[in-house]
Enzyme design. Sequence first.
Site, PDB file in Angstrom:
ATOM      1  N   GLU A  16       1.023  -0.974   0.009  1.00 52.03           N
ATOM      2  CA  GLU A  16      -0.086  -0.272  -0.051  1.00 52.03           C
ATOM      3  C   GLU A  16       1.087   0.949  -0.072  1.00 52.03           C
ATOM      4  OE1 GLU A  16      -3.809  -1.344   2.890  1.00 52.03           O
ATOM      5  OE2 GLU A  16      -2.154  -0.831   3.860  1.00 52.03           O
ATOM      6  N   THR A  86      -5.630   0.382   2.806  1.00 54.25           N
ATOM      7  CA  THR A  86      -7.493  -0.403   2.127  1.00 54.25           C
ATOM      8  C   THR A  86      -8.289  -0.849   3.372  1.00 54.25           C
ATOM      9  OG1 THR A  86      -5.791  -2.339   2.597  1.00 54.25           O
ATOM     10  CG2 THR A  86      -5.539  -1.517   0.577  1.00 54.25           C
ATOM     11  N   LYS A 171     -14.747  -1.007   7.288  1.00 52.63           N
ATOM     12  CA  LYS A 171     -13.893  -2.485   8.093  1.00 52.63           C
ATOM     13  C   LYS A 171     -12.646  -2.187   8.290  1.00 52.63           C
ATOM     14  CE  LYS A 171     -14.371  -6.717   9.246  1.00 52.63           C
ATOM     15  NZ  LYS A 171     -13.001  -7.738   8.141  1.00 52.63           N
ATOM     16  N   ASP A 172     -11.123  -2.048   8.752  1.00 52.21           N
ATOM     17  CA  ASP A 172     -10.016  -1.787   9.299  1.00 52.21           C
ATOM     18  C   ASP A 172      -9.323  -2.446  10.137  1.00 52.21           C
ATOM     19  OD1 ASP A 172      -9.472  -0.637  10.666  1.00 52.21           O
ATOM     20  OD2 ASP A 172      -7.694   0.947   9.455  1.00 52.21           O
ATOM     21  N   MET A 173      -8.010  -2.554   9.865  1.00 52.26           N
ATOM     22  CA  MET A 173      -7.557  -3.729  10.774  1.00 52.26           C
ATOM     23  C   MET A 173      -6.582  -2.433  12.404  1.00 52.26           C
ATOM     24  SD  MET A 173      -6.849  -6.866   8.882  1.00 52.26           S
ATOM     25  CE  MET A 173      -5.747  -7.930  10.270  1.00 52.26           C
ATOM     26  N   GLU A 174      -6.504  -1.715  11.745  1.00 53.07           N
ATOM     27  CA  GLU A 174      -5.758  -0.351  12.494  1.00 53.07           C
ATOM     28  C   GLU A 174      -6.114   0.865  13.033  1.00 53.07           C
ATOM     29  OE1 GLU A 174      -4.839  -1.000   9.050  1.00 53.07           O
ATOM     30  OE2 GLU A 174      -3.155  -2.921   9.990  1.00 53.07           O
ATOM     31  N   ASP A 197     -12.562  -4.857  -1.105  1.00 54.92           N
ATOM     32  CA  ASP A 197     -13.326  -5.903  -0.512  1.00 54.92           C
ATOM     33  C   ASP A 197     -14.912  -5.290   0.111  1.00 54.92           C
ATOM     34  OD1 ASP A 197     -11.482  -6.121   1.431  1.00 54.92           O
ATOM     35  OD2 ASP A 197     -12.944  -6.890   2.286  1.00 54.92           O
TER      36      ASP A 197
HETATM   37  N1  ADE Z   1      -8.824  -4.422   4.763  1.00 50.04           N
HETATM   38  C1  ADE Z   1      -8.992  -4.534   3.643  1.00 50.04           C
HETATM   39  N2  ADE Z   1     -10.324  -5.793   3.694  1.00 50.04           N
HETATM   40  C2  ADE Z   1     -10.525  -5.874   5.034  1.00 50.04           C
HETATM   41  C3  ADE Z   1     -11.454  -6.541   5.909  1.00 50.04           C
HETATM   42  N3  ADE Z   1     -12.330  -7.537   5.020  1.00 50.04           N
HETATM   43  N4  ADE Z   1     -11.506  -6.384   7.047  1.00 50.04           N
HETATM   44  C4  ADE Z   1     -10.676  -5.756   8.022  1.00 50.04           C
HETATM   45  N5  ADE Z   1      -9.417  -5.155   7.161  1.00 50.04           N
HETATM   46  C5  ADE Z   1      -9.354  -5.152   5.409  1.00 50.04           C
END
Ligand code: ADE
Length: 236
Positions: A16, A86, A171-174, A197
């Site tokens: 990214e 993302t 939705k992400d992870m950070e 997605d």
């Molecule tokens: N980053 C990209 N797509 C994601 C998802 N579905 N959930 C969490 N982080 C993401």
Amino acid sequence: MVIKIMLALYIAMEAEAQGILDALDAQLLPQQPIIGTYYQAGDILIATSGKDLATGVDCVGTEPAGIVANDLIVHHGVTQLFNAGTCGAHSSLEAQIAEAFLVSPTIFSHDHRIPLPRFEEFGMGAHPMPEVVPPLAKKLGLRTAILSSGNSLDHTERDLEIFLANGARIKDMEGSALAWVCRQHDIPLTCLKVVTDIFDLPHPAAEQFNANLAQAAESVTAVTLRTLQEWGLFDN
Ligand code: ADE
């Protein structure tokens, strides 16, 4: 007294970040932390999550994000954080793959459940984003959305229930970790999220993510550079 703004970008994955590093001609800092990889481009610091020693993959997720954000603020004088990366989008948002969103008005967590008085609120996050984000989004021609973070690319039914109850659509992870650290230090955070997605479709998010990462990364680069241009920090 003039207070100098020191901006850092946090981008979890190398894929990214690469386009931005190239466009800004960013150089690796000679001294690197154990967690995270740091670059400099003019006055801007750029941090990725770095590589995990055990597996060699990018350190995605909340723990590295929180550690790096705290280090940037405490040890590198960062006074403003910009997160680009993302995200998954809920189908109700009717987002296109590679569409970019600025996060406003809030960032939540959907997998930080602590059913105890006040701890529940703590776990949920509900971190407010700066009021300047919606006008910035308008200038850039982007939509805004509420972000919710968790440490899984997929989701459980309970995750989705909490995600929707909080009005989240991406939705992400950070994001929630960065927002929590910035909130503790009273530092503004701007989050740019680009869709890889539509995570609530039967087609697994991981497969969509792999198929769309390159296209989304191009959009991460383009919109980050436009944002920096808007802030007078980049011209091409
Ligand atoms: N980053 C990209 N797509 C994601 C998802 N579905 N959930 C969490 N982080 C993401």
